[in-house]
Write a protein that holds these residues in place. Structure first.
Motif, PDB file in Angstrom:
ATOM      1  N   TYR A 202       0.836  -1.199   0.000  1.00  0.00           N
ATOM      2  CA  TYR A 202       0.000   0.000   0.000  1.00  0.00           C
ATOM      3  C   TYR A 202       0.874   1.254   0.000  1.00  0.00           C
ATOM      4  N   ARG A 203       1.912   1.244   0.856  1.00  0.00           N
ATOM      5  CA  ARG A 203       2.803   2.405   0.930  1.00  0.00           C
ATOM      6  C   ARG A 203       3.531   2.617  -0.401  1.00  0.00           C
TER       7      ARG A 203
ATOM      8  N   PHE B 189       2.558   1.691  -3.416  1.00  0.00           N
ATOM      9  CA  PHE B 189       1.611   2.182  -4.427  1.00  0.00           C
ATOM     10  C   PHE B 189       1.275   3.656  -4.194  1.00  0.00           C
ATOM     11  N   LYS B 190       1.037   4.013  -2.936  1.00  0.00           N
ATOM     12  CA  LYS B 190       0.705   5.399  -2.610  1.00  0.00           C
ATOM     13  C   LYS B 190       1.862   6.336  -2.960  1.00  0.00           C
ATOM     14  N   ALA B 191       3.086   5.916  -2.640  1.00  0.00           N
ATOM     15  CA  ALA B 191       4.256   6.738  -2.948  1.00  0.00           C
ATOM     16  C   ALA B 191       4.424   6.909  -4.448  1.00  0.00           C
ATOM     17  N   TRP B 192       4.247   5.821  -5.184  1.00  0.00           N
ATOM     18  CA  TRP B 192       4.367   5.872  -6.635  1.00  0.00           C
ATOM     19  C   TRP B 192       3.300   6.783  -7.233  1.00  0.00           C
ATOM     20  N   LYS B 193       2.078   6.671  -6.755  1.00  0.00           N
ATOM     21  CA  LYS B 193       0.958   7.483  -7.258  1.00  0.00           C
ATOM     22  C   LYS B 193       1.200   8.972  -6.984  1.00  0.00           C
ATOM     23  N   ASN B 194       1.600   9.311  -5.768  1.00  0.00           N
ATOM     24  CA  ASN B 194       1.868  10.712  -5.428  1.00  0.00           C
ATOM     25  C   ASN B 194       3.023  11.268  -6.251  1.00  0.00           C
TER      26      ASN B 194
ATOM     27  N   ASP C 222       8.611   8.465   2.106  1.00  0.00           N
ATOM     28  CA  ASP C 222       7.345   8.100   1.465  1.00  0.00           C
ATOM     29  C   ASP C 222       7.040   6.613   1.608  1.00  0.00           C
TER      30      ASP C 222
END
Length: 545
Positions: free
Chosen positions: A251-252, A254-259, A271
């Motif tokens: 989750y972390r 994916f979230k870091a990549w998305k941001n 991140d």
């Protein structure tokens, strides 16, 4: 008086944490930060007198004290000369235990001088190891603290450990903590001991991407480099399989990549990981601590230790200056003005001051005498500190605080990996067979605050005519530095930096400087003024400047 049960007295740190005895833990490991300077010096003096008794009963001590037992610490300081490793090498390198103040439990090893003496070793007694354990736990507590008395260390943390295994001092950590607190080493200690420095870091990093990281202890240069790798590679490794990761880490990631995609900003370690504590050490810590904080989202705790001294200093919860542990070594300090006199006149005996005699804003060379049966007495460690304050009203500290400056000027330490001496450079030049008549070398920093060795070399006119260029000299010397000093090659392979810059100056430049100023510039770390003047003198037609 409250009588405690044996079970309560001998609880380890894990049990105290489980029982939420946080005030007791803080007082046990960090209570020294409440000492007055008088209380601090009382501990220093008491333990030094105990050490003098141990010195008096052994061959090494009788040699150091010239066969006479001093009756006071002042007499000890007057009688015993300042020492260097050469004063101990004949007894310590063969590991002759019978001459020591106390029987060692193990021997710790480190780099000495690559070209002349590859290693030096130091004996560690059981009492020294217990003291080192207490100091290291204090560092862990303070690394996870942002205010006095409060910390987030709880046991069971994932601990990314980016330092060398035994026989180096940093390899003691997994052993001294195994009976005190449960942490998950990344990578496990049993695997790490059989790996190279690079392999350990890569595996630990990969495991951290899979399961998360709570604590990290590493060289400042390595920690900063990992931050760069995140930025350049997007924070991920193509070999990482999401199926091996925890759901939380995926989750972390994916979230870091998305941001990162949406905001068009590089991914940083902060991140991916939310660290409880980050501990750093190394000669370039001051240069990269701000960058580390930006990349990792947490202010690093700087600590200081060494093979001969063990872990002797840590920053506090404010992480704005180091305090020396009172029960590890007896500390003396040589002011910079005295260091310079000694550099210009090797026969000059510099004066030392004690912890309660220091001046804020002054740079000092550290001198230590081991407690707990250690070997070294009035030993010049080779490190320079600035006393930044005599107290800290904001934090309620009445003890001096220090900032680490650098190694002694007769050594050039690059990123905590290698120590380059005059002997190292002479050996590299001799092996290269280049036509270099004279030289000076200085530690400098590039625009990214990365340290490098700046070498000024005088090349004979004959060699100049044969098209001996700066790049050729640089390439040849880099090969021989890597051959002489095995740690040198790690600077390129692990940190991606080229630690050598060569500047060619005409033959006779150093001689002209000597005639002009009435003195020769130091070969290792000449003053900034001297380097500027040498370059000015070399500008008349030379190349490579």
């Amino acid at each position: 008086m409250i009588i405690k049960s044996k079970r309560e007295i001998f609880m380890n740190l894990d049990q105290k944490l489980k029982n939420k005895q946080f005030d007791r833990i803080w007082q046990e490991y960090c209570g020294f930060l409440d000492f007055s300077l008088d209380q601090y010096m009382e501990i220093q003096n008491r333990l030094m007198l105990e050490q003098i008794e141990l010195y008096a009963g052994c061959e090494l001590g009788r040699r150091i004290m010239k066969g006479i037992k001093p009756s006071s610490i002042d007499e000890f300081r007057q009688m015993v000369p300042l020492t260097r490793y050469e004063n101990y090498a004949d007894l310590l390198l063969p590991r002759i235990e019978s001459v020591l103040p106390s029987k060692p439990l193990l021997w710790i090893e480190t780099t000495w001088e690559g070209a002349k003496n590859p290693i030096k070793v130091a004996p560690y007694t059981e009492s020294m190891i217990r003291c080192h354990k207490s100091s290291f736990i204090a560092c862990l507590i303070l690394a996870t603290s942002n205010e006095k008395g409060r910390f987030s260390l709880r046991g069971g943390e994932n601990f990314l450990y980016g330092l060398a295994p035994l026989p180096y001092l940093t390899g003691l950590a997994p052993l001294i903590l195994e009976d005190e607190i449960s942490v998950n080493w990344l990578p496990p200690e049993k695997d790490a001991v059989n790996m190279s420095f690079s392999q350990r870091n890569k595996l630990g990093f990969k495991m951290g991407m899979q399961s998360g990281v709570d604590l990290f202890f590493g060289l400042s240069s390595v920690i900063a480099k990992i931050g760069d790798q995140f930025s350049s590679a997007g924070g991920t490794d193509s070999k990482i399989n999401p199926l091996n990761n925890s759901m939380k880490m995926n989750y972390r990631l994916f979230k870091a990549w998305k941001n990162s995609k949406e905001e068009k900003t590089p991914i940083r370690p902060k991140d991916i990981w939310t660290l409880k504590g980050l501990i750093c050490s190394g000669t370039d810590s001051a240069a990269v601590k701000t960058k580390i904080e930006q990349d990792w989202g947490i202010r690093p705790l700087e600590v200081f230790g060494g093979t001969e001294s063990t872990c002797i200093a840590t920053e506090t919860w404010s992480k704005n200056g180091m305090v020396f542990f009172p029960e590890v070594c007896f500390y003396e300090f040589i002011p910079w003005s005295e260091v310079e006199k000694n550099l210009n006149d090797p026969g000059y005996v510099p004066h030392t001051y004690l912890m309660d005699e220091l001046q804020a804003g002054t740079d000092y060379e550290l001198v230590i005498s081991n407690f707990k049966g250690g070997a070294f007495a009035r030993y010049r460690v080779g490190d320079i500190f600035k006393c930044i304050s005599l107290s800290n009203e904001t934090d309620g500290l009445t003890l001096p605080q220090f900032a680490y400056i650098d190694r002694h000027p007769d050594l050039i330490d690059i990123a905590g990996f290698t120590r380059i001496s005059e002997a190292t450079i002479n050996e590299a030049l001799a092996l290269s067979k280049l036509g270099i008549n004279d030289w000076c070398a200085m530690k400098e920093f590039d625009d990214q605050n990365r340290a490098f060795l700046h070498l000024l070399v005088e090349v004979s006119p004959l060699e100049m005519k044969s098209a001996l260029t700066r790049d050729i000299i640089n390439e040849h010397l880099a090969i021989y530095f890597r051959y002489i000093d095995t740690d040198y090659k790690d600077l390129k392979s692990l940190l991606g930096i080229e630690p050598l810059k060569v500047t060619i100056i005409p033959t006779g430049t150093i001689k002209r400087f000597t005639e002009l100023f009435g003195r020769r510039p130091r070969k290792i770390n000449p003053s900034h003024f001297d380097m500027i003047e040498l370059l000015k003198l070399s500008h008349n037609g030379t190349t490579g400047v």
